[in-house]
Design an enzyme around this catalytic site. Structure first.
Site, PDB file in Angstrom:
ATOM      1  N   HIS A  90       0.788  -1.179   0.120  1.00  0.00           N
ATOM      2  CA  HIS A  90       0.024  -0.189   0.114  1.00  0.00           C
ATOM      3  C   HIS A  90       0.779   1.374  -0.018  1.00  0.00           C
ATOM      4  CE1 HIS A  90      -3.386   2.699   1.209  1.00  0.00           C
ATOM      5  NE2 HIS A  90      -2.566   3.303   1.981  1.00  0.00           N
ATOM      6  N   GLU A  91       1.936   1.343   0.978  1.00  0.00           N
ATOM      7  CA  GLU A  91       2.796   2.593   0.857  1.00  0.00           C
ATOM      8  C   GLU A  91       3.525   2.624  -0.403  1.00  0.00           C
ATOM      9  OE1 GLU A  91       2.327   4.623   3.142  1.00  0.00           O
ATOM     10  OE2 GLU A  91       1.150   3.176   4.394  1.00  0.00           O
TER      11      GLU A  91
ATOM     12  N   HIS B  57       1.362   4.396  -2.797  1.00  0.00           N
ATOM     13  CA  HIS B  57       1.576   6.000  -2.453  1.00  0.00           C
ATOM     14  C   HIS B  57       2.728   6.510  -3.443  1.00  0.00           C
ATOM     15  CE1 HIS B  57      -1.670   6.649   0.082  1.00  0.00           C
ATOM     16  NE2 HIS B  57      -1.287   5.820   1.094  1.00  0.00           N
TER      17      HIS B  57
END
Length: 226
Positions: free
Chosen positions: A99-100, A103
């Site tokens: 998920h990071e 980003h």
């Protein structure tokens, strides 16, 4: 600020929802932290793999302290993973780290909502610290202008949280797509990672709901004063 009965039937349910959302992300992360990935991939390795698949370069991956403190810092182009994620070969760790990396991919692609959110962070920080004090001061002094300014600044905080939702959901979609298409996780493991990320997304929804109810409450108090 004087007690307002709307707090009981408006804000309190929102707070309870936010607390439930926080419980869900904590419990989901804890449950899937106990489930090891078949390939033994750690959180840090998952972040590297997602960045590589999305052709994102120049991003550092570092370890940071705390629990569930994982984040991407666009200023330094650094993904910081918590102790429970960085070296952990668990389904939860892989999901959070991916998920990071999502980003980081957003930043590299100049994803619109992320750019807007970054642009209003200074105003948001100011609003979150001054909004309520301004409303309190305006109420105590009977100065409507201060109350209106406080409500306006609180509104900026709400706008920031609204913009945050597509940023978070999009990062998860990017991450899950790579984990699936690149077979970094097995099908059953992919479902577990998705549940962890969905639970995490609920916390942002909860924060927005709380802020919206607070904004409605403040606006209602202002209207009654008029």
């Amino acid at each position: 600020m004087p007690f307002d009965p709307t707090y009981i039937y408006l804000v309190l349910p929102a707070l309870l929802f936010a607390m439930w959302a926080q419980y869900m992300v904590t419990s989901s992360f804890k449950a899937y932290s106990k489930k090891r990935t078949t390939n033994g991939m750690t959180g840090a390795q998952a972040a590297e793999a997602v960045l590589r698949e999305l052709k994102v370069s120049g991003v550092k991956i570092e370890r940071t302290g705390g629990n569930l403190t994982d984040h991407f810092d666009p200023k330094t182009k650094t993904i910081r993973l918590s102790e429970s994620v960085y070296n952990s070969p668990s389904i939860a760790a892989v999901g959070v780290a991916a998920h990071e990396a999502g980003h980081a991919a957003q930043y590299a692609a100049k994803y619109g909502p992320m750019k807007v959110r970054a642009a209003i962070i200074p105003v948001t920080n100011l609003g979150s610290s001054l909004a309520v004090p301004l409303v309190l001061l305006g109420t105590a002094l009977g100065v409507a202008g201060l109350i209106d300014l406080g409500i306006l600044m609180f509104g900026v905080v709400v706008v920031f949280q609204v913009i945050t939702l597509p940023v978070e959901f999009n990062a998860s979609r990017r991450a899950m797509a790579v984990l699936d298409e690149s077979k970094l996780l097995a099908k059953d493991e992919l479902g577990g990672a998705g549940r962890v990320l969905n639970a995490a997304a609920l916390t942002y929804v909860g924060a927005l709901v709380v802020s919206l109810t607070q904004l409605v409450r403040l606006a209602g108090m202002r209207k009654r004063r008029r």
